[in-house]
Enzyme design. Structure first.
Site, PDB file in Angstrom:
ATOM      1  CG  ASN A  10      82.485  64.963  19.105  1.00 18.71           C
ATOM      2  OD1 ASN A  10      83.248  65.867  18.759  1.00 18.71           O
ATOM      3  ND2 ASN A  10      82.696  63.694  18.778  1.00 18.71           N
ATOM      4  CE  LYS A  12      81.281  63.120  15.520  1.00 19.85           C
ATOM      5  NZ  LYS A  12      80.833  61.915  14.862  1.00 19.85           N
ATOM      6  CG  HIS A  93      85.091  59.881  18.458  1.00 19.58           C
ATOM      7  ND1 HIS A  93      84.932  59.466  17.163  1.00 19.58           N
ATOM      8  CD2 HIS A  93      83.874  60.285  18.881  1.00 19.58           C
ATOM      9  CE1 HIS A  93      83.662  59.628  16.816  1.00 19.58           C
ATOM     10  NE2 HIS A  93      82.997  60.129  17.837  1.00 19.58           N
ATOM     11  CD  GLU A  95      83.947  60.562  13.731  1.00 21.26           C
ATOM     12  OE1 GLU A  95      84.287  61.667  14.185  1.00 21.26           O
ATOM     13  OE2 GLU A  95      82.755  60.255  13.516  1.00 21.26           O
ATOM     14  CD  GLU A 164      80.370  58.205  20.593  1.00 23.85           C
ATOM     15  OE1 GLU A 164      79.491  59.061  20.607  1.00 23.85           O
ATOM     16  OE2 GLU A 164      81.445  58.346  19.988  1.00 23.85           O
ATOM     17  N   GLY A 170      76.727  58.851  13.146  1.00 26.09           N
ATOM     18  CA  GLY A 170      76.499  59.626  11.928  1.00 26.09           C
ATOM     19  C   GLY A 170      75.683  58.904  10.877  1.00 26.09           C
ATOM     20  CB  SER A 209      72.080  58.037  15.204  1.00 25.61           C
ATOM     21  OG  SER A 209      72.983  57.862  14.124  1.00 25.61           O
TER      22      SER A 209
HETATM   23  P1  PGA Z   1      76.401  61.314  15.861  1.00 25.17           P
HETATM   24  O1  PGA Z   1      77.906  61.258  16.416  1.00 25.17           O
HETATM   25  O2  PGA Z   1      75.538  61.838  16.985  1.00 25.17           O
HETATM   26  O3  PGA Z   1      76.474  62.281  14.694  1.00 25.17           O
HETATM   27  O4  PGA Z   1      76.028  59.948  15.456  1.00 25.17           O
HETATM   28  C1  PGA Z   1      78.162  60.841  17.735  1.00 25.17           C
HETATM   29  C2  PGA Z   1      79.655  60.870  18.006  1.00 25.17           C
HETATM   30  O5  PGA Z   1      80.443  60.528  17.121  1.00 25.17           O
HETATM   31  O6  PGA Z   1      80.063  61.200  19.125  1.00 25.17           O
END
Ligand code: PGA
Length: 253
Positions: A10, A12, A93, A95, A164, A170, A209
């Protein structure tokens, strides 16, 4: 269910055409790593270009509008994602839930539109740190699942769930193997209750992560069928580290 771990990058809001070289390198390398199924969700602006560069991996969107077309400035529909060469879309997601106020009712409409258009869906669910501390992780995740999936008709192979935990995204701090195993086991049972035998065939990815150093351990957990990867999918070098580990013979839970 597929035995091949499903590894999805992803991107983003990262990536201009300069990043197409990364997509090309990932695609070329996956030819030798067919034990893993690989996909990338770049920003909308790159879907078509990544599709043209990469013939082996799947390409998808990170969201879609529930309507097919209309007066929705700045939005992109499922059919536009498909027309650009996408075969799936990530929905729900955290976010998007947090930054765009998306609730399960909206996510459900988006999902129905994606399925109608012929796109596969990766539905993200996950609790915040506060919800976990209050022992509400399962309740929150089950509610997100039930509300978004209610009355949505789709073959199980077209739907993937991504667990998630928001606090692991992140942050560099992935959930522990126990936490992942507990939630994935609970999700598997819940999907079985909701969908019967078909619930068995829905893949459940872990996200938060994930990196080359921890992916082998994560994929070995029962009911973990792959990973949704943010930060570590942004360069071919780090994403391939994950894909190589995932493609190793005994990597799946
Ligand atoms: P990350 O993000 O691997 O940077 O923690 C995962 C995601 O938001 O899908």
């Amino acid at each position: 269910m597929s035995e091949r771990p499903y590894i999805v990058g992803n991107w983003k809001m990262h990536g201009t055409r300069a990043m197409l070289a990364e997509a090309r390198a990932i695609d070329r390398a996956t030819e030798r790593l067919m034990r893993a199924e690989v996909a990338i969700a770049p920003p909308f602006t790159l879907i078509h270009a990544v599709r043209k560069e990469a013939g082996l991996i799947a390409v998808g969107g990170q969201d879609c509008h529930p309507d097919e077309s209309g007066a929705h400035t700045g939005d992109v529909s499922a059919s536009m994602v498909k027309d650009a060469g996408g075969s799936f879309v990530i929905l729900g997601h955290s976010e998007r839930r947090q930054n765009h106020g998306e609730d399960s009712a909206l996510i459900k409409r988006k999902m129905a539109s994606a399925f109608e258009t012929g796109l596969n869906v990766i539905l993200c669910v996950g609790e915040t740190a506060e919800q976990r501390d209050a022992c509400k992780a399962r309740e929150v995740v089950f509610q997100q699942l039930a509300e978004s999936l209610a009355e949505v008709e789709a073959a199980p192979e077209r739907l993937t769930i991504a667990y998630e935990p928001v606090w692991a995204i992140g942050t560099g701090r992935s959930a522990s193997t126990d936490e992942i195993g507990d939630m994935h086991g609970a999700l598997r049972s819940r999907l079985g209750e909701m969908l019967g035998m078909e619930g068995e065939d829905i893949r459940i990815l872990y996200g938060g992560s994930v990196k080359a150093e921890n992916v082998t351990e994560i994929l070995a957990i029962e009911n973990v069928d792959g990973a949704l990867v943010g930060g570590a999918s942004l360069s071919a070098e780090s994403f391939l580290g994950i894909i190589i580990a995932a493609a190793a013979p005994d990597s799946e839970g």
